[in-house]
Scaffold this motif. Structure first.
Motif, PDB file in Angstrom:
ATOM      1  N   PHE A   1       0.829  -1.204   0.000  1.00 31.72           N
ATOM      2  CA  PHE A   1       0.000   0.000   0.000  1.00 31.72           C
ATOM      3  C   PHE A   1       0.868   1.261   0.000  1.00 31.72           C
ATOM      4  O   PHE A   1       0.655   2.181  -0.804  1.00 31.72           O
ATOM      5  N   VAL A   2       1.862   1.288   0.874  1.00 33.24           N
ATOM      6  CA  VAL A   2       2.770   2.442   0.953  1.00 33.24           C
ATOM      7  C   VAL A   2       3.545   2.591  -0.354  1.00 33.24           C
ATOM      8  O   VAL A   2       3.714   3.706  -0.874  1.00 33.24           O
ATOM      9  N   THR A   3       4.008   1.473  -0.912  1.00 32.03           N
ATOM     10  CA  THR A   3       4.755   1.518  -2.172  1.00 32.03           C
ATOM     11  C   THR A   3       3.919   2.139  -3.292  1.00 32.03           C
ATOM     12  O   THR A   3       4.393   2.977  -4.064  1.00 32.03           O
ATOM     13  N   GLY A   4       2.648   1.730  -3.381  1.00 32.97           N
ATOM     14  CA  GLY A   4       1.766   2.290  -4.401  1.00 32.97           C
ATOM     15  C   GLY A   4       1.545   3.776  -4.222  1.00 32.97           C
ATOM     16  O   GLY A   4       1.535   4.540  -5.209  1.00 32.97           O
ATOM     17  N   LEU A   5       1.378   4.224  -2.982  1.00 29.48           N
ATOM     18  CA  LEU A   5       1.152   5.650  -2.718  1.00 29.48           C
ATOM     19  C   LEU A   5       2.388   6.482  -3.055  1.00 29.48           C
ATOM     20  O   LEU A   5       2.272   7.590  -3.599  1.00 29.48           O
ATOM     21  N   VAL A   6       3.582   5.980  -2.737  1.00 27.93           N
ATOM     22  CA  VAL A   6       4.811   6.704  -3.082  1.00 27.93           C
ATOM     23  C   VAL A   6       4.960   6.784  -4.597  1.00 27.93           C
ATOM     24  O   VAL A   6       5.313   7.845  -5.153  1.00 27.93           O
ATOM     25  N   MET A   7       4.682   5.681  -5.311  1.00 27.99           N
ATOM     26  CA  MET A   7       4.738   5.705  -6.781  1.00 27.99           C
ATOM     27  C   MET A   7       3.753   6.702  -7.357  1.00 27.99           C
ATOM     28  O   MET A   7       4.074   7.450  -8.294  1.00 27.99           O
ATOM     29  N   LEU A   8       2.537   6.739  -6.803  1.00 25.71           N
ATOM     30  CA  LEU A   8       1.520   7.670  -7.282  1.00 25.71           C
ATOM     31  C   LEU A   8       1.956   9.113  -7.072  1.00 25.71           C
ATOM     32  O   LEU A   8       1.782   9.965  -7.960  1.00 25.71           O
ATOM     33  N   SER A   9       2.533   9.391  -5.916  1.00 23.99           N
ATOM     34  CA  SER A   9       2.991  10.749  -5.613  1.00 23.99           C
ATOM     35  C   SER A   9       4.102  11.176  -6.569  1.00 23.99           C
ATOM     36  O   SER A   9       4.088  12.293  -7.100  1.00 23.99           O
ATOM     37  N   LEU A  10       5.068  10.288  -6.795  1.00 25.84           N
ATOM     38  CA  LEU A  10       6.170  10.604  -7.703  1.00 25.84           C
ATOM     39  C   LEU A  10       5.689  10.767  -9.140  1.00 25.84           C
ATOM     40  O   LEU A  10       6.095  11.696  -9.850  1.00 25.84           O
ATOM     41  N   THR A  11       4.808   9.859  -9.578  1.00 20.72           N
ATOM     42  CA  THR A  11       4.284   9.919 -10.946  1.00 20.72           C
ATOM     43  C   THR A  11       3.528  11.214 -11.195  1.00 20.72           C
ATOM     44  O   THR A  11       3.705  11.869 -12.239  1.00 20.72           O
ATOM     45  N   SER A  12       2.698  11.594 -10.244  1.00 25.11           N
ATOM     46  CA  SER A  12       1.933  12.832 -10.402  1.00 25.11           C
ATOM     47  C   SER A  12       2.840  14.050 -10.430  1.00 25.11           C
ATOM     48  O   SER A  12       2.687  14.952 -11.261  1.00 25.11           O
ATOM     49  N   TYR A  13       3.812  14.079  -9.521  1.00 24.12           N
ATOM     50  CA  TYR A  13       4.699  15.234  -9.409  1.00 24.12           C
ATOM     51  C   TYR A  13       5.621  15.366 -10.617  1.00 24.12           C
ATOM     52  O   TYR A  13       5.841  16.477 -11.132  1.00 24.12           O
ATOM     53  N   LEU A  14       6.156  14.252 -11.116  1.00 22.20           N
ATOM     54  CA  LEU A  14       7.163  14.303 -12.174  1.00 22.20           C
ATOM     55  C   LEU A  14       6.580  14.320 -13.585  1.00 22.20           C
ATOM     56  O   LEU A  14       7.163  14.938 -14.487  1.00 22.20           O
TER      57      LEU A  14
END
Length: 531
Positions: A106-119
């Motif tokens: 769950f945490v891994t998915g949220l970090v990926m989502l945050s990075l994907t959105s930001y970058l």
């Protein structure tokens, strides 16, 4: 045995696999850690889910129907993954390990989502609010986005059916005080779930609606990380139950044995069935189930034969009966979930098409679900000054959120308690997963229903239909009336199924198999209705 002895009486163990001591394990200390963990995890999940439909329309440029369907499919997949979590928990890993593994995913998915959105996705900077649209995105960028949100779905889905049952495991149902606390835990669990959701539906939604999507997703990731840390802090305190082995093999064994013994007469006394008079515990270490009437063809599996695939214990047979009896009740919960899921899709899109400013204050459409959480008892009086020519104030949505919230307390809390109490010891996580699965199927049915309604009423694009891109030209009211009709029919079917249902019969502490149980807290008399 006395109820005040040093060790628990329900068979729970500590983190080293030794019998759990009452003083040093479980109780409200462990239960409170799990409640706060649930609140933080829910905050993280709804920080993504409650506003996802707006993200899809503003950032990924999807139309209303497509965005609503994608959210329904995603939400449905979240709860479909609950079956995976429940299976691994009941069969192999146990609830503690399953909760830990899926929270990390769950945490891994949220970090990926945050990075994907930001970058990648929020280009140009500041886009994604009500006034500034984002640039079109390439296929790989969108694919990474979907990978991340479905990792979130996998992590949360696998975690959810186990955390509620794991929390209930911290209370010994054979101890009078802890047994009462165990019943109370489910209400507190749902309360903390809604408290976490409340923060997401107000503060985080406001950030995201203003275009600060990456910040909102990072807050969700931080909350999920804090939830994991809090969960691991209680490792030495938690009470645990050993996994009971693969339930599918036990079910298959009953079906095969019953089929092979199809020509054997079952009119003999139930005490002649294998295990019915035995004082030994069930093969998987769980409490034995007492023989019940109904589904008599399955009893053929418990008539004595030497071949293990021609002979099953009464407990194995009764496990299958429990599942079969629960299925009609469970099916009746799906239509309710079709209505419930509209809060994360069509309700939000409906709000976005309305006047979102009240006294110069902008209200993010997704934040209206806060009224579902608060579940106020009376409708707020709407003054004429809140209405503007040609548009309706978003405040008109309060009643629909409030009524959904009021029904949610009775539906989902009661459903969680019911399925937890009516499943055998070896299938407790499966019972919680049934609750999640009804929500999953409700989302998929909602997606199908929206697609069919849009296709039929739009007549291939020649007419606006009930759910067009411009909702002012559509007829959401007719779609809601359709949901009301389906729910009314579902209620009639539920009443029929509830009157037919017979409760589970567990062998209580100090009660011999085959003896009549009266007034025991571990049994439900045959013929009990859930109405």
């Amino acid at each position: 045995m006395e109820v005040n002895e040093c060790c628990t009486l329900d068979g729970s163990v500590d983190f080293r696999g030794r019998p759990a001591r009452r003083a040093g394990t479980g109780g409200w200390l462990a239960g409170s850690l799990i409640l706060v963990n649930q609140g933080l995890a829910t905050l993280a999940f709804f920080g993504v889910g409650v506003n996802l439909v707006i993200f899809l329309t503003r950032v990924l440029h999807q139309n209303n129907a497509a965005a609503a369907n994608n959210v329904s499919k995603w939400t449905g997949t979240v709860y479909l993954f609950s079956l995976i979590g429940a299976f691994l928990s009941d069969s192999y890993w146990g609830r503690y390990k399953t909760c830990a593994v899926f929270q990390i995913i769950f945490v891994t998915g949220l970090v990926m989502l945050s990075l994907t959105s930001y970058l990648f996705l929020l280009e140009p900077s500041g886009c994604g609010n009500e006034h500034a649209s984002c640039e079109p995105h390439s296929g790989p960028k969108v694919a990474v986005f979907y990978l991340s949100v479905y990792l979130v779905a996998l992590g949360n889905g696998g975690y959810q059916p186990n955390i509620a049952t794991f929390g209930a495991d911290q209370f010994d149902e054979h101890h009078p005080t802890e047994a009462h606390s165990k019943v109370s835990f489910f209400s507190y669990f749902y309360l903390f779930l809604n408290l976490g959701s409340l923060f997401s539906n107000t503060f985080l939604v406001y950030l995201e609606d203003d275009g600060s999507w990456a910040l909102g997703f990072w807050v969700s990731a931080a909350s999920a990380l804090a939830a994991v840390a809090l969960f691991f802090s209680g490792t030495r305190r938690y009470r645990r139950f050993c996994p009971n082995g693969n339930p599918l093999s036990r079910v298959c064994q009953v079906i095969v044995a019953a089929a092979r013994n199809w020509d054997i007469d079952t009119r003999s006394s139930s005490k002649e069935l294998y295990e019915a008079g035995s004082k030994e515990p069930a093969d998987n270490g769980s409490r034995k189930l007492l023989h019940t009437e109904g589904f008599g063809f399955l009893d053929k599996a418990a008539i004595f034969e030497r071949d293990p695939w021609r002979l099953c214990t009464v407990t194995q047979v009764e496990e299958v009966k429990c599942v079969l009896r629960l299925i009609p009740i469970w099916l009746c919960t799906i239509i309710y979930s079709v209505v419930f899921t509209q809060m994360a899709s069509l309700f939000v899109e409906q709000g976005a098409a309305m006047a979102t400013s009240v006294a110069s204050f902008h209200i993010p459409p997704a934040s209206m679900s806060a009224f579902d959480i608060l579940s106020v008892a009376a409708f707020i009086f709407l003054y004429r000054r809140l209405l503007h020519p040609g548009s309706m104030s978003i405040m008109w949505q309060i009643p629909q959120y409030v009524l959904i919230g009021a029904s949610e307390v009775f539906m989902y809390v009661g459903q969680l308690e019911f399925f937890n109490s009516q499943t055998p010891d070896g299938l407790k996580s499966f019972g919680s997963a049934l609750c999640m699965l009804s929500i999953s199927l409700g989302n998929y049915v909602s997606s199908i229903l929206v697609t069919v309604v849009t296709s039929i009423t739009g007549r291939g694009g020649r007419r606006p239909g009930w759910i067009p891109d411009d909702l002012n030209r559509g007829h959401l009211d007719r779609f809601y009336f359709l949901l009301a009709g389906l729910t009314a029919a579902d209620l009639v079917l539920y009443i029929i199924c509830a009157r037919w249902y017979k409760g589970i019969k567990l062998e209580g502490k100090g009660v011999e198999a085959g003896d009549e149980i009266a007034g025991g807290g571990d049994s439900f008399p045959a013929g009990n209705s859930v109405v």
